[in-house]
Enzyme design. Structure first.
Site, mmCIF file in Angstrom:
data_model
loop_
_atom_site.group_PDB
_atom_site.id
_atom_site.type_symbol
_atom_site.label_atom_id
_atom_site.label_comp_id
_atom_site.label_asym_id
_atom_site.label_seq_id
_atom_site.Cartn_x
_atom_site.Cartn_y
_atom_site.Cartn_z
ATOM 1 N N THR A 1 -16.562 -4.770 11.132
ATOM 2 C CA THR A 1 -16.947 -6.223 11.518
ATOM 3 C C THR A 1 -16.291 -7.099 13.105
ATOM 4 O O THR A 1 -15.575 -7.768 12.002
ATOM 5 C CB THR A 1 -18.762 -6.633 11.443
ATOM 6 O OG1 THR A 1 -19.270 -5.395 11.102
ATOM 7 C CG2 THR A 1 -19.714 -6.862 12.352
ATOM 8 N N CYS B 1 -19.033 0.507 4.998
ATOM 9 C CA CYS B 1 -18.725 1.581 6.368
ATOM 10 C C CYS B 1 -20.441 1.454 6.458
ATOM 11 O O CYS B 1 -21.229 1.020 8.235
ATOM 12 C CB CYS B 1 -19.134 3.043 6.162
ATOM 13 S SG CYS B 1 -17.080 2.987 6.065
ATOM 14 N N ALA C 1 -24.640 7.537 14.429
ATOM 15 C CA ALA C 1 -26.269 8.353 14.301
ATOM 16 C C ALA C 1 -25.844 9.046 12.268
ATOM 17 O O ALA C 1 -27.362 8.554 11.637
ATOM 18 C CB ALA C 1 -26.588 9.559 14.926
ATOM 19 N N THR D 1 -11.783 -0.922 10.807
ATOM 20 C CA THR D 1 -12.789 -1.206 12.567
ATOM 21 C C THR D 1 -14.099 -1.717 11.227
ATOM 22 O O THR D 1 -14.833 -1.362 11.924
ATOM 23 C CB THR D 1 -13.275 0.392 12.994
ATOM 24 O OG1 THR D 1 -13.546 0.820 11.858
ATOM 25 C CG2 THR D 1 -12.093 0.798 13.788
ATOM 26 N N ARG E 1 0.524 -1.384 0.065
ATOM 27 C CA ARG E 1 -0.346 0.092 0.189
ATOM 28 C C ARG E 1 0.801 1.439 0.414
ATOM 29 O O ARG E 1 0.681 1.995 -0.611
ATOM 30 C CB ARG E 1 -1.153 -0.040 1.398
ATOM 31 C CG ARG E 1 -2.138 0.229 0.800
ATOM 32 C CD ARG E 1 -3.244 0.283 1.880
ATOM 33 N NE ARG E 1 -4.500 0.419 1.493
ATOM 34 C CZ ARG E 1 -5.997 0.023 2.120
ATOM 35 N NH1 ARG E 1 -6.112 0.319 2.931
ATOM 36 N NH2 ARG E 1 -6.737 0.201 0.669
HETATM 37 P P1 NAD Z 1 -9.121 1.025 4.764
HETATM 38 O O1 NAD Z 1 -8.891 -0.598 4.700
HETATM 39 O O2 NAD Z 1 -8.763 1.437 3.550
HETATM 40 O O3 NAD Z 1 -7.561 1.729 5.624
HETATM 41 C C1 NAD Z 1 -7.139 0.777 7.040
HETATM 42 C C2 NAD Z 1 -5.567 0.341 6.822
HETATM 43 O O4 NAD Z 1 -5.628 0.525 8.098
HETATM 44 C C3 NAD Z 1 -4.981 -0.563 6.416
HETATM 45 O O5 NAD Z 1 -4.326 0.252 5.169
HETATM 46 C C4 NAD Z 1 -4.555 -1.220 7.111
HETATM 47 O O6 NAD Z 1 -3.047 -1.222 6.477
HETATM 48 C C5 NAD Z 1 -3.792 -0.334 7.765
HETATM 49 N N1 NAD Z 1 -3.534 -0.608 9.601
HETATM 50 C C6 NAD Z 1 -3.911 -1.672 9.893
HETATM 51 N N2 NAD Z 1 -3.726 -1.505 11.550
HETATM 52 C C7 NAD Z 1 -2.755 -0.835 11.384
HETATM 53 C C8 NAD Z 1 -1.949 -0.714 12.273
HETATM 54 N N3 NAD Z 1 -1.826 -0.968 13.486
HETATM 55 N N4 NAD Z 1 0.108 0.075 11.995
HETATM 56 C C9 NAD Z 1 -0.543 0.658 10.508
HETATM 57 N N5 NAD Z 1 -1.574 0.594 9.733
HETATM 58 C C10 NAD Z 1 -2.780 0.116 10.531
HETATM 59 O O7 NAD Z 1 -10.013 2.025 5.739
HETATM 60 P P2 NAD Z 1 -10.383 3.025 5.073
HETATM 61 O O8 NAD Z 1 -11.604 2.764 4.299
HETATM 62 O O9 NAD Z 1 -10.149 4.492 5.473
HETATM 63 O O10 NAD Z 1 -11.513 3.571 6.583
HETATM 64 C C11 NAD Z 1 -10.476 3.497 7.679
HETATM 65 C C12 NAD Z 1 -11.859 3.272 8.746
HETATM 66 O O11 NAD Z 1 -12.125 5.579 9.040
HETATM 67 C C13 NAD Z 1 -12.635 3.036 9.611
HETATM 68 O O12 NAD Z 1 -13.347 3.027 10.600
HETATM 69 C C14 NAD Z 1 -13.623 3.448 8.802
HETATM 70 O O13 NAD Z 1 -15.212 3.108 9.319
HETATM 71 C C15 NAD Z 1 -13.551 5.253 8.737
HETATM 72 N N6 NAD Z 1 -14.424 5.515 7.765
HETATM 73 C C16 NAD Z 1 -14.879 5.576 6.453
HETATM 74 C C17 NAD Z 1 -14.986 6.265 5.377
HETATM 75 C C18 NAD Z 1 -14.928 5.813 4.262
HETATM 76 O O14 NAD Z 1 -15.499 6.110 2.760
HETATM 77 N N7 NAD Z 1 -14.353 4.136 3.904
HETATM 78 C C19 NAD Z 1 -16.212 7.292 5.406
HETATM 79 C C20 NAD Z 1 -15.696 7.823 6.548
HETATM 80 C C21 NAD Z 1 -15.124 6.644 7.750
HETATM 81 C C1 UGA Z 2 -20.952 7.118 3.133
HETATM 82 C C2 UGA Z 2 -21.745 8.675 3.784
HETATM 83 O O1 UGA Z 2 -22.126 9.421 2.458
HETATM 84 C C3 UGA Z 2 -20.301 9.265 3.780
HETATM 85 O O2 UGA Z 2 -20.986 10.649 4.818
HETATM 86 C C4 UGA Z 2 -19.153 8.380 5.075
HETATM 87 O O3 UGA Z 2 -18.491 9.374 5.556
HETATM 88 C C5 UGA Z 2 -18.881 7.075 4.419
HETATM 89 O O4 UGA Z 2 -20.454 6.160 4.167
HETATM 90 C C6 UGA Z 2 -18.561 6.503 5.475
HETATM 91 O O5 UGA Z 2 -18.686 6.523 6.610
HETATM 92 O O6 UGA Z 2 -17.887 4.990 4.768
HETATM 93 P P1 UGA Z 2 -20.263 5.793 1.056
HETATM 94 O O7 UGA Z 2 -20.235 4.792 1.847
HETATM 95 O O8 UGA Z 2 -18.948 6.194 0.736
HETATM 96 O O9 UGA Z 2 -19.832 7.667 1.545
HETATM 97 O O10 UGA Z 2 -21.136 6.643 -0.603
HETATM 98 P P2 UGA Z 2 -22.334 6.747 -0.399
HETATM 99 O O11 UGA Z 2 -22.705 7.953 -1.612
HETATM 100 O O12 UGA Z 2 -23.015 7.690 0.913
HETATM 101 O O13 UGA Z 2 -23.132 5.476 -0.927
HETATM 102 C C7 UGA Z 2 -23.058 4.706 -0.579
HETATM 103 C C8 UGA Z 2 -24.021 3.570 -0.830
HETATM 104 O O14 UGA Z 2 -25.710 4.117 -1.000
HETATM 105 C C9 UGA Z 2 -24.054 3.399 -2.491
HETATM 106 O O15 UGA Z 2 -24.192 1.771 -2.212
HETATM 107 C C10 UGA Z 2 -24.655 3.796 -3.635
HETATM 108 O O16 UGA Z 2 -24.772 3.377 -4.444
HETATM 109 C C11 UGA Z 2 -26.136 3.888 -2.085
HETATM 110 N N1 UGA Z 2 -27.034 4.759 -2.547
HETATM 111 C C12 UGA Z 2 -26.743 6.122 -2.019
HETATM 112 C C13 UGA Z 2 -28.620 4.863 -2.738
HETATM 113 O O17 UGA Z 2 -28.619 3.632 -3.034
HETATM 114 N N2 UGA Z 2 -28.726 5.317 -2.987
HETATM 115 C C14 UGA Z 2 -29.215 7.100 -2.520
HETATM 116 O O18 UGA Z 2 -30.316 7.633 -2.699
HETATM 117 C C15 UGA Z 2 -27.558 7.106 -2.382
#
Ligand code: NAD
Ligand code: UGA
Length: 469
Positions: free
Chosen positions: A90, A272, A218, A88, A38
């Site tokens: 499930t 998420c 929430a 993080t 990565r």
């Molecule tokens: P991700 O899996 O893409 O990235 C997490 C990274 O952390 C991985 O590259 C992993 O190798 C690294 N990692 C794990 N343990 C480690 C350690 N001990 N030291 C160093 N690196 C370590 O996950 P993500 O999608 O970026 O999500 C991260 C968090 O943010 C989650 O809690 C998720 O719920 C939250 N979140 C995600 C999104 C999204 O759109 N993906 C949006 C908002 C919040």
């Molecule tokens: C979602 C939230 O929108 C972000 O605010 C949040 O930070 C993030 O989760 C997170 O915590 O990971 P994301 O999952 O990246 O973002 O994308 P969204 O645009 O929310 O879409 C989520 C899913 O819902 C997709 O599969 C999308 O196609 C679907 N969706 C969205 C619908 O089926 N209908 C809609 O009207 C909107």
């Protein structure tokens, strides 16, 4: 110069830190990860994630004040502010399996911070975590009491994939929760100062720690609930002859409801929504609130129902069997403009069709065959736990082929399922597709992006979500 280190170079850590580096030239930002591939990708021309606008931002600051490294301990030790943005997922085993958040990665990051730190640190929860996690993290950080002061802040991320850079440039709000003590307030101010480089002050909200942690769960629950609400109505539309697009438009015109996030679909996906709602459900159950838990559980149940309803519609329309029939699947990512397939509804739909012995041909402009094969061979919830990745049904996977062209995918197919709303699927030459398909040719539009009337004129039998047949 303030030094920031972010643990976790994923979908959140990478883009958020790149934007902080771009907007704060006076701050040095290092993103660290235990995954060598990565980090190598972040340092190459092919970034590990596809996100519109991201390449540009990274190119502008990488090597100046933005760095990617596997030397986790060194950069953590040197930093003033440490963001923790690890996964993080499930839990798959033990207490709370299938619901609770697995904080293994978070805990190991916290223990490492405690081990290597020699100076005071602000530790920022960027990952989405259960409410009250900061209390546990505090205990871990201070367990060996070297006299170091740690201030824990909750600063959840609200970006959506596919629009991450836009969302980070112009966030609706930035939320910072901290302890209501003099040192806590000082830490909140330090993080506020970072965001104040580009975010207007009235959009930076400060709360206590637990409100910030809970607001993230929430917000995702409310967003997902809107989709389940409109999807539930879509089923009723199909039963009554109403059109879900018209209903959603009419409902969304009420300014108290608003027009966004009311697109009926095959179901929501992404890493998420489901994970965070399950987490919320678990927290409610642990706090003796079964009625509240059941309320939110229903959002997931309707989402599962929507996915299986779609599969049932495909099979029942095609004379109750798809055994041996070629079905084209257009789109595998969980939404457009991302290559991310985590919890994509396409996995459940494809598994459902494979269960009925269909031959599937998949095309997605951003998802590789490797990824698709891995996703289809994996157990529910295992996708975000690298150590449990063991294929479970290798025979099913042989029924799947992946191609790099929508026309190739649909050639000779009996049916075509649109599972991601990629813009390019709106402008395909559907006459050409029809000519090369078996007849009768079926279209199942899981994203309501094609005009059913136009396709019917060509000769297709068309099923759209929540629209009259
Ligand atoms: P991700 O899996 O893409 O990235 C997490 C990274 O952390 C991985 O590259 C992993 O190798 C690294 N990692 C794990 N343990 C480690 C350690 N001990 N030291 C160093 N690196 C370590 O996950 P993500 O999608 O970026 O999500 C991260 C968090 O943010 C989650 O809690 C998720 O719920 C939250 N979140 C995600 C999104 C999204 O759109 N993906 C949006 C908002 C919040
Ligand atoms: C979602 C939230 O929108 C972000 O605010 C949040 O930070 C993030 O989760 C997170 O915590 O990971 P994301 O999952 O990246 O973002 O994308 P969204 O645009 O929310 O879409 C989520 C899913 O819902 C997709 O599969 C999308 O196609 C679907 N969706 C969205 C619908 O089926 N209908 C809609 O009207 C909107």
């Amino acid at each position: 110069m303030v030094k920031i280190c972010c643990i976790g170079a994923g979908y959140v850590g990478g883009p958020t830190m790149a934007v902080i580096a771009l907007k704060c030239p006076d701050i040095e930002v290092v993103v660290v990860d235990i995954s060598k591939p990565r980090i190598e990708a972040w340092n190459s021309d092919t970034l590990p994630i596809y996100e519109p606008g991201l390449d540009d931002v990274v190119k502008q600051c990488r090597g100046k004040n933005l760095f990617f490294s596997t030397d986790v301990e060194k950069h953590v030790a040197e930093a003033d502010i440490i963001f923790v943005s690890v996964n993080t997922p499930t839990k798959t085993r033990g207490l709370g399996a299938g619901k609770a958040a697995d904080l293994t990665y978070w805990e190991s990051a916290a223990r490492m911070i405690a081990d290597v730190s020699k100076t005071d640190k602000i530790v920022v929860e960027k990952s989405t975590v259960p409410v009250k996690t900061a209390e546990a993290i505090e205990k871990i950080l201070t367990h060996n009491s070297k006299g170091i002061n740690y201030q824990i802040l909750s600063n959840p991320e609200f970006l959506a994939e596919g629009t991450a850079i836009e969302d980070l440039f112009k966030p609706d709000r930035v939320l910072i929760g901290g302890r209501e003590t003099p040192l806590g307030r000082k830490a909140v101010q330090a993080l506020k100062d970072v965001y104040a480089h580009w975010v207007p002050e009235d959009r930076i909200l400060t709360t206590n720690l637990w409100s910030a942690e809970l607001s993230k769960l929430a917000a995702n629950a409310f967003l997902a609930q809107r989709i389940s609400s409109v999807n539930a109505i879509s089923a009723l539309c199909e039963a009554t002859g109403a059109n879900v697009s018209e209903v959603a438009y009419a409902v969304g015109k009420d300014t108290r409801i608003g027009p966004k996030f009311l697109n009926a679909s095959v179901g929501f996906g992404g890493s998420c929504f489901q994970k965070d709602i399950l987490n919320l459900v678990y927290i409610c159950e642990c706090n003796g609130l079964p009625e509240v838990a059941n309320y939110w559980k229903q959002v997931i149940k309707i989402n599962d129902y929507q996915k299986s309803r779609f599969v049932n519609r495909v099979v029942s329309s095609m004379f109750n069997t798809v055994a041996g029939k070629k079905i084209a699947v257009l789109g595998f990512a969980f939404k457009k403009d991302t290559g991310d397939t985590r919890e994509t509804p396409a996995i459940d739909v494809c598994k459902g069709l494979l269960g009925d012995k269909a031959q599937i041909s998949i095309y997605d402009p951003q998802v590789t065959e490797d990824q698709i094969q891995r996703d289809l061979a994996m157990n529910k919830f295992d996708w975000d736990h690298p150590m449990h990745l063991q294929p479970t049904s290798p025979t099913a996977v042989k029924q799947v082929s992946c191609v790099w062209d929508a026309y190739e995918a649909t050639k000779g197919a009996h049916g075509l399922c649109i599972l991601t709303e990629w813009d390019e699927f709106k402008t395909l030459d559907y006459q050409k597709i029809f000519d090369n398909m078996q007849k009768p040719a079926f279209v199942f539009d899981g994203r309501n992006i094609v005009d059913p009337e136009k396709l019917r004129e060509i000769g297709f039998i068309v099923y759209s979500i929540g629209k009259p047949l």
